[in-house]
Enzyme design. Sequence first.
Site, PDB file in Angstrom:
ATOM      1  N   SER A  13      66.855  -0.267  30.673  1.00 56.29           N
ATOM      2  CA  SER A  13      66.914  -1.727  30.804  1.00 56.29           C
ATOM      3  C   SER A  13      68.280  -2.163  31.292  1.00 56.29           C
ATOM      4  O   SER A  13      69.303  -1.504  31.013  1.00 56.29           O
ATOM      5  CB  SER A  13      66.618  -2.368  29.441  1.00 56.29           C
ATOM      6  OG  SER A  13      66.907  -3.749  29.455  1.00 56.29           O
ATOM      7  N   LYS A  50      69.047   1.669  24.311  1.00 55.81           N
ATOM      8  CA  LYS A  50      68.729   2.160  25.650  1.00 55.81           C
ATOM      9  C   LYS A  50      69.919   2.907  26.267  1.00 55.81           C
ATOM     10  O   LYS A  50      69.748   3.918  26.958  1.00 55.81           O
ATOM     11  CB  LYS A  50      68.307   0.997  26.549  1.00 55.81           C
ATOM     12  CG  LYS A  50      66.964   0.373  26.190  1.00 55.81           C
ATOM     13  CD  LYS A  50      65.818   1.332  26.431  1.00 55.81           C
ATOM     14  CE  LYS A  50      64.468   0.672  26.273  1.00 55.81           C
ATOM     15  NZ  LYS A  50      63.342   1.607  26.524  1.00 55.81           N
ATOM     16  N   TYR A  72      69.088  -3.618  21.120  1.00 55.19           N
ATOM     17  CA  TYR A  72      68.155  -3.058  22.104  1.00 55.19           C
ATOM     18  C   TYR A  72      68.919  -2.396  23.242  1.00 55.19           C
ATOM     19  O   TYR A  72      68.631  -1.255  23.628  1.00 55.19           O
ATOM     20  CB  TYR A  72      67.263  -4.183  22.637  1.00 55.19           C
ATOM     21  CG  TYR A  72      66.317  -3.785  23.740  1.00 55.19           C
ATOM     22  CD1 TYR A  72      65.141  -3.108  23.463  1.00 55.19           C
ATOM     23  CD2 TYR A  72      66.592  -4.122  25.068  1.00 55.19           C
ATOM     24  CE1 TYR A  72      64.258  -2.754  24.480  1.00 55.19           C
ATOM     25  CE2 TYR A  72      65.712  -3.773  26.087  1.00 55.19           C
ATOM     26  CZ  TYR A  72      64.554  -3.095  25.792  1.00 55.19           C
ATOM     27  OH  TYR A  72      63.682  -2.754  26.800  1.00 55.19           O
TER      28      TYR A  72
END
Length: 327
Positions: free
Chosen positions: A124, A152, A148
Site C-alpha cells: 500500500s 505493510k 496499517y
Amino acid sequence: MRVLIVGGAGMLGSKLASRLVSDGALGARLIDSIALVDVVEPIVPPGAVSVEAIVGDVAHPGTAPGLLADRPDVIFDLAAVVSGEAEIDFEKGYRVNLDGTRHLLEAVRMQGDDYRPRIVFSSSIAVFGPPFPDLIGDQQASTPATSYGTQKAIAELLLADYSRRGFLDGVGIRLPTVCVRPGAPNRAASGFFSGIIREPLSGLEAVLPVSRDVRHWFASPRAAVQFLVHAAAMDTGALGAQRSLTMPGVSATVEDEITALRAVAGDQAVALIRDEPDELIARLVSGWPRAFDARRAAALGFFAEAGFDEIVRVYIEDELGDRPERS
C-alpha cells in the site's frame, strides 16, 4: 501452472480469480488450477479452469504449510485487515497484516531449495508518511503514519529479504486507494472515497467525513487486478534488491471526484453527498500521500487510468452495466 490466492473472498481476490479463469493463463503459461483461500468461503467463478475454495486463516501458524502441499507456482498474498480497522484493533492488524504474510513466507522457505514460487504481495502507499515531497518516488523513506502502513512496510522488508536469500521470487505492489469499490462499505478509513461515487450512482445518500480539498492517489479495481496479473508474469530481473513498486494512479481531490460524478449523473446525484466531519478519519487522511512519481513501475509495464472521470466510467461499465442511475 498452479495459482494460490490468499484473500480469495475479498473484492480484489474475487475479481482476480474471475480474470484468471477468463484468461486461462498467466503470461505465456496456461493455468491448471486455482486455490482460493480466506477466512470465509470464497465464491468460485465459473469457467474451464479448476478452482477450489478453501476456508483457512494464514495468520494461524499451522495453516500456510497445508496450502503449499501442491507447490503453487504463483501465490497472491492479498489477505489484510483494512486501514481503519487496523488502527482501531492494534492486535488484529498485526496478526493479519504481518503475521499472516510472515507465516506464508516461512512456509515457502521450509519447502526447500527446489521450490521458488513467484509471490505477489499487495502492499500500500500507506507505507509512506509525512513530510511528503510534491511527488513521492520509490526512493522515499518508509515512515508510515498508521499501524496499517507500518504492517505493510515490515512485510515489504520481509518479502525483499526472502527474495534476496533465494527462498522465493517476490514482487510487492503498493496499491493506490482502490476506487470505486463495489458492494457494501467496509471499515477502511478510505471507504468514503468510493462511497461518495457509489452511493449517489445508486440513488443513495453518502457521507463525506473530510474537506473537499483533500487530495489522494487512486486506481480502479480493474487497474488493480491488472497490476496483480502483470506482477505475476513480469521479468523480475529488473527489480534488483528493491522488490516493491509504487503503482501508477490518479492524483485527485474530493472535489475532482464530485465533478466527475456530476458529469455522468447530474446535480441530483451530487446533492446526495452530505458533509459530516469525522475527526478520526480526517486525522488519518491528513497523514496520507497525495501524488506519486510512478515512472519506475510504468517503465516495467504497469499502467492505470489517466483521470478520475475514467475511474468513474470503469465503475459504471464493470458494476452498473454501463447505465448510471440518475436521481
